[in-house]
Design a protein around this motif. Structure first.
Motif, PDB file in Angstrom:
ATOM      1  N   GLN A  80       0.798  -1.231   0.000  1.00  0.00           N
ATOM      2  CA  GLN A  80       0.000   0.000   0.000  1.00  0.00           C
ATOM      3  C   GLN A  80       0.829   1.281   0.000  1.00  0.00           C
ATOM      4  OE1 GLN A  80      -3.265   0.100  -0.444  1.00  0.00           O
ATOM      5  NE2 GLN A  80      -3.453  -2.138  -0.468  1.00  0.00           N
ATOM      6  N   GLY A  81       2.083   1.196   0.453  1.00  0.00           N
ATOM      7  CA  GLY A  81       2.968   2.351   0.392  1.00  0.00           C
ATOM      8  C   GLY A  81       2.823   3.353   1.513  1.00  0.00           C
ATOM      9  N   ARG A  82       1.783   3.201   2.318  1.00  0.00           N
ATOM     10  CA  ARG A  82       1.576   4.172   3.401  1.00  0.00           C
ATOM     11  C   ARG A  82       0.626   3.577   4.441  1.00  0.00           C
ATOM     12  NH1 ARG A  82      -2.917   5.612   0.184  1.00  0.00           N
ATOM     13  NH2 ARG A  82      -4.679   6.279   1.486  1.00  0.00           N
ATOM     14  N   LEU A  83       0.501   4.293   5.559  1.00  0.00           N
ATOM     15  CA  LEU A  83      -0.431   3.931   6.615  1.00  0.00           C
ATOM     16  C   LEU A  83      -1.036   5.220   7.148  1.00  0.00           C
ATOM     17  CD1 LEU A  83      -1.348   1.334   8.096  1.00  0.00           C
ATOM     18  CD2 LEU A  83       0.434   1.779   9.792  1.00  0.00           C
ATOM     19  N   ASP A  84      -2.378   5.246   7.259  1.00  0.00           N
ATOM     20  CA  ASP A  84      -3.083   6.444   7.726  1.00  0.00           C
ATOM     21  C   ASP A  84      -3.577   6.328   9.159  1.00  0.00           C
ATOM     22  OD1 ASP A  84      -3.092   7.719   5.051  1.00  0.00           O
ATOM     23  OD2 ASP A  84      -4.510   6.121   4.543  1.00  0.00           O
ATOM     24  N   ILE A  85      -3.880   5.096   9.571  1.00  0.00           N
ATOM     25  CA  ILE A  85      -4.466   4.856  10.894  1.00  0.00           C
ATOM     26  C   ILE A  85      -3.772   3.658  11.520  1.00  0.00           C
ATOM     27  CG2 ILE A  85      -6.548   4.208  12.174  1.00  0.00           C
ATOM     28  CD1 ILE A  85      -8.144   5.343   9.717  1.00  0.00           C
ATOM     29  N   LEU A  86      -3.395   3.787  12.777  1.00  0.00           N
ATOM     30  CA  LEU A  86      -2.826   2.677  13.536  1.00  0.00           C
ATOM     31  C   LEU A  86      -3.583   2.536  14.846  1.00  0.00           C
ATOM     32  CD1 LEU A  86      -0.770   0.550  14.445  1.00  0.00           C
ATOM     33  CD2 LEU A  86       0.794   2.414  15.062  1.00  0.00           C
ATOM     34  N   PHE A  87      -4.166   1.361  15.055  1.00  0.00           N
ATOM     35  CA  PHE A  87      -4.769   1.027  16.340  1.00  0.00           C
ATOM     36  C   PHE A  87      -3.882  -0.014  16.996  1.00  0.00           C
ATOM     37  CE2 PHE A  87      -8.547  -1.222  18.610  1.00  0.00           C
ATOM     38  CZ  PHE A  87      -8.262  -0.549  19.800  1.00  0.00           C
ATOM     39  N   ALA A  88      -3.044   0.436  17.946  1.00  0.00           N
ATOM     40  CA  ALA A  88      -2.128  -0.451  18.672  1.00  0.00           C
ATOM     41  C   ALA A  88      -2.930  -1.137  19.779  1.00  0.00           C
ATOM     42  CB  ALA A  88      -0.955   0.334  19.234  1.00  0.00           C
ATOM     43  N   ASN A  89      -3.533  -2.238  19.405  1.00  0.00           N
ATOM     44  CA  ASN A  89      -4.506  -2.902  20.258  1.00  0.00           C
ATOM     45  C   ASN A  89      -3.946  -4.135  20.962  1.00  0.00           C
ATOM     46  OD1 ASN A  89      -7.307  -3.875  21.068  1.00  0.00           O
ATOM     47  ND2 ASN A  89      -6.747  -5.467  19.598  1.00  0.00           N
ATOM     48  N   ALA A  90      -2.909  -4.762  20.399  1.00  0.00           N
ATOM     49  CA  ALA A  90      -2.395  -6.009  20.962  1.00  0.00           C
ATOM     50  C   ALA A  90      -1.899  -5.802  22.392  1.00  0.00           C
ATOM     51  CB  ALA A  90      -1.263  -6.548  20.089  1.00  0.00           C
ATOM     52  N   GLY A  91      -2.256  -6.714  23.257  1.00  0.00           N
ATOM     53  CA  GLY A  91      -1.822  -6.621  24.651  1.00  0.00           C
ATOM     54  C   GLY A  91      -2.536  -7.672  25.486  1.00  0.00           C
ATOM     55  N   GLY A  92      -2.221  -7.693  26.755  1.00  0.00           N
ATOM     56  CA  GLY A  92      -2.871  -8.643  27.641  1.00  0.00           C
ATOM     57  C   GLY A  92      -2.214  -8.657  29.004  1.00  0.00           C
ATOM     58  N   GLY A  93      -2.781  -9.441  29.886  1.00  0.00           N
ATOM     59  CA  GLY A  93      -2.235  -9.524  31.238  1.00  0.00           C
ATOM     60  C   GLY A  93      -2.895 -10.638  32.020  1.00  0.00           C
ATOM     61  N   THR A  94      -2.230 -11.041  33.104  1.00  0.00           N
ATOM     62  CA  THR A  94      -2.755 -12.077  33.985  1.00  0.00           C
ATOM     63  C   THR A  94      -2.576 -11.642  35.437  1.00  0.00           C
ATOM     64  OG1 THR A  94      -0.608 -13.200  33.952  1.00  0.00           O
ATOM     65  CG2 THR A  94      -2.274 -13.963  32.373  1.00  0.00           C
ATOM     66  N   PHE A  95      -3.278 -12.328  36.310  1.00  0.00           N
ATOM     67  CA  PHE A  95      -3.181 -12.023  37.732  1.00  0.00           C
ATOM     68  C   PHE A  95      -1.854 -12.523  38.309  1.00  0.00           C
ATOM     69  CE2 PHE A  95      -7.820 -12.233  37.102  1.00  0.00           C
ATOM     70  CZ  PHE A  95      -8.196 -11.022  37.672  1.00  0.00           C
ATOM     71  N   ALA A  96      -1.293 -11.738  39.223  1.00  0.00           N
ATOM     72  CA  ALA A  96      -0.104 -12.154  39.972  1.00  0.00           C
ATOM     73  C   ALA A  96      -0.062 -11.353  41.260  1.00  0.00           C
ATOM     74  CB  ALA A  96       1.170 -11.939  39.157  1.00  0.00           C
ATOM     75  N   ILE A 101       5.128 -12.318  42.382  1.00  0.00           N
ATOM     76  CA  ILE A 101       5.390 -11.885  41.004  1.00  0.00           C
ATOM     77  C   ILE A 101       6.768 -12.390  40.580  1.00  0.00           C
ATOM     78  CG2 ILE A 101       5.773  -9.879  39.515  1.00  0.00           C
ATOM     79  CD1 ILE A 101       3.784  -8.362  41.342  1.00  0.00           C
ATOM     80  N   THR A 102       6.830 -13.028  39.425  1.00  0.00           N
ATOM     81  CA  THR A 102       8.095 -13.546  38.922  1.00  0.00           C
ATOM     82  C   THR A 102       8.685 -12.602  37.880  1.00  0.00           C
ATOM     83  OG1 THR A 102       7.062 -14.776  37.117  1.00  0.00           O
ATOM     84  CG2 THR A 102       7.273 -15.908  39.241  1.00  0.00           C
ATOM     85  N   GLU A 103       9.961 -12.774  37.620  1.00  0.00           N
ATOM     86  CA  GLU A 103      10.611 -11.977  36.581  1.00  0.00           C
ATOM     87  C   GLU A 103       9.974 -12.259  35.223  1.00  0.00           C
ATOM     88  OE1 GLU A 103      15.117 -10.949  34.927  1.00  0.00           O
ATOM     89  OE2 GLU A 103      14.779 -12.747  36.123  1.00  0.00           O
ATOM     90  N   LYS A 104       9.609 -13.509  34.981  1.00  0.00           N
ATOM     91  CA  LYS A 104       8.971 -13.864  33.705  1.00  0.00           C
ATOM     92  C   LYS A 104       7.632 -13.166  33.553  1.00  0.00           C
ATOM     93  CE  LYS A 104       7.657 -17.775  30.776  1.00  0.00           C
ATOM     94  NZ  LYS A 104       6.412 -17.129  30.309  1.00  0.00           N
ATOM     95  N   HIS A 105       6.839 -13.127  34.615  1.00  0.00           N
ATOM     96  CA  HIS A 105       5.547 -12.437  34.555  1.00  0.00           C
ATOM     97  C   HIS A 105       5.748 -10.961  34.221  1.00  0.00           C
ATOM     98  CE1 HIS A 105       1.481 -11.161  35.611  1.00  0.00           C
ATOM     99  NE2 HIS A 105       2.031 -10.218  36.362  1.00  0.00           N
ATOM    100  N   PHE A 106       6.705 -10.341  34.882  1.00  0.00           N
ATOM    101  CA  PHE A 106       6.991  -8.932  34.629  1.00  0.00           C
ATOM    102  C   PHE A 106       7.436  -8.718  33.186  1.00  0.00           C
ATOM    103  CE2 PHE A 106       9.849  -5.344  34.265  1.00  0.00           C
ATOM    104  CZ  PHE A 106       9.178  -4.336  34.935  1.00  0.00           C
ATOM    105  N   ASP A 107       8.409  -9.503  32.737  1.00  0.00           N
ATOM    106  CA  ASP A 107       8.950  -9.334  31.388  1.00  0.00           C
ATOM    107  C   ASP A 107       7.894  -9.596  30.321  1.00  0.00           C
ATOM    108  OD1 ASP A 107      11.417  -8.663  32.384  1.00  0.00           O
ATOM    109  OD2 ASP A 107      12.308 -10.647  32.082  1.00  0.00           O
ATOM    110  N   ASP A 108       7.128 -10.667  30.483  1.00  0.00           N
ATOM    111  CA  ASP A 108       6.109 -10.995  29.489  1.00  0.00           C
ATOM    112  C   ASP A 108       5.077  -9.880  29.356  1.00  0.00           C
ATOM    113  OD1 ASP A 108       7.339 -13.405  29.036  1.00  0.00           O
ATOM    114  OD2 ASP A 108       5.859 -14.626  30.118  1.00  0.00           O
TER     115      ASP A 108
END
Length: 247
Positions: A80-96, A101-108
């Motif tokens: 397409q050569g360009r981008l007009d709109i970006l919805f940075a939606n990816a993400g997630g989380g879990t309980f800790a 809290i582990t280092e892996k939980h924090f880093d992930d």
């Protein structure tokens, strides 16, 4: 005439939940072409089929992986050569719970919600249209404390800060940057948290509208921030949460 006629858009985490509902809305509003990403190829491919397969490109990838982002933007540039709109939606989380809290939980959690968003936006800039719109998916937990989710809450506070700073950084290019912060929304991600019925009832009781939201209710707000309807709106945090963050 659609609100997004002629626009090229990217939605990370666009294969289900809020991202998928937003993809449906973007196409309905006339987006010329839509790119969606997701970690699981079969889920992303299925999303394209559900979206009709026309004017949609699916890319499997992890937004916290910089090589995956490079491949993503190389493809968008080529197609397409360009981008007009970006919805940075990816993400997630879990309980800790604090104390376990582990280092892996924090880093992930920080890798996906903070590092991933930072480089998703930064790597988009060379092909991003001046005057375009960037929307970051935040959360009410940017301003509300949630038991056993302190790491996740901290990542969403970081997202809120990103929007403030980047709106200033990109003002010369007239690129608007805003945060959209949903409350509890009936998505696969929310259901996967495994809340008991009592926990759900307790959460709903803290919401003015006394219910959990639907993905399309968030998608409509994303369209607002992506379109010229919000031409004088930047650096804000728009809560779409049934009033929970305001009481």
């Amino acid at each position: 005439m659609g609100k997004l006629d002629g626009k090229i858009a990217l939605i990370t985490g666009g294969s289900e939940g809020i991202g998928f509902a937003t993809a449906q809305r973007f196409l309905a509003e006339g987006a010329t072409h839509l790119f969606i990403t997701g970690r699981r190829k079969e889920v992303v491919d299925e999303a394209v089929t559900k979206l009709g397969g026309k004017n949609v490109t699916a890319i499997q990838g992890d937004t916290s992986n910089l090589d995956d982002l490079d491949k993503l933007y190389s493809l968008i540039r080529k197609e397409q050569g360009r981008l007009d709109i970006l919805f940075a939606n990816a993400g997630g989380g879990t309980f800790a719970q604090l104390g376990s809290i582990t280092e892996k939980h924090f880093d992930d959690t920080f890798n996906v919600n903070v590092k991933g968003v930072l480089f998703t936006v930064q790597k988009a800039l060379p092909i991003f249209t001046d005057g375009g719109s960037i929307i970051l998916n935040g959360s009410t937990v940017s301003v509300k404390g949630v038991p056993d989710m302190s790491v996740y809450c901290a990542t969403k506070a970081a997202i809120r800060s990103f929007a403030r700073c980047w709106a200033v950084d990109l003002k010369e290019r007239k690129i608007r940057v805003n945060t959209l912060s949903p409350g509890a929304i009936d998505t696969p991600a929310f259901r996967s948290l495994g809340c008991t019925e009592e926990e759900k009832k307790a959460f709903i009781a803290t919401t003015v509208m006394n219910r959990i939201g639907e993905p399309d209710e968030i998608a409509k707000a994303v369209v607002f921030l992506a379109s010229d309807d919000s031409s004088y709106v930047t650096a804000i945090e728009l809560f779409v949460d049934g009033g929970r963050s305001q009481i």
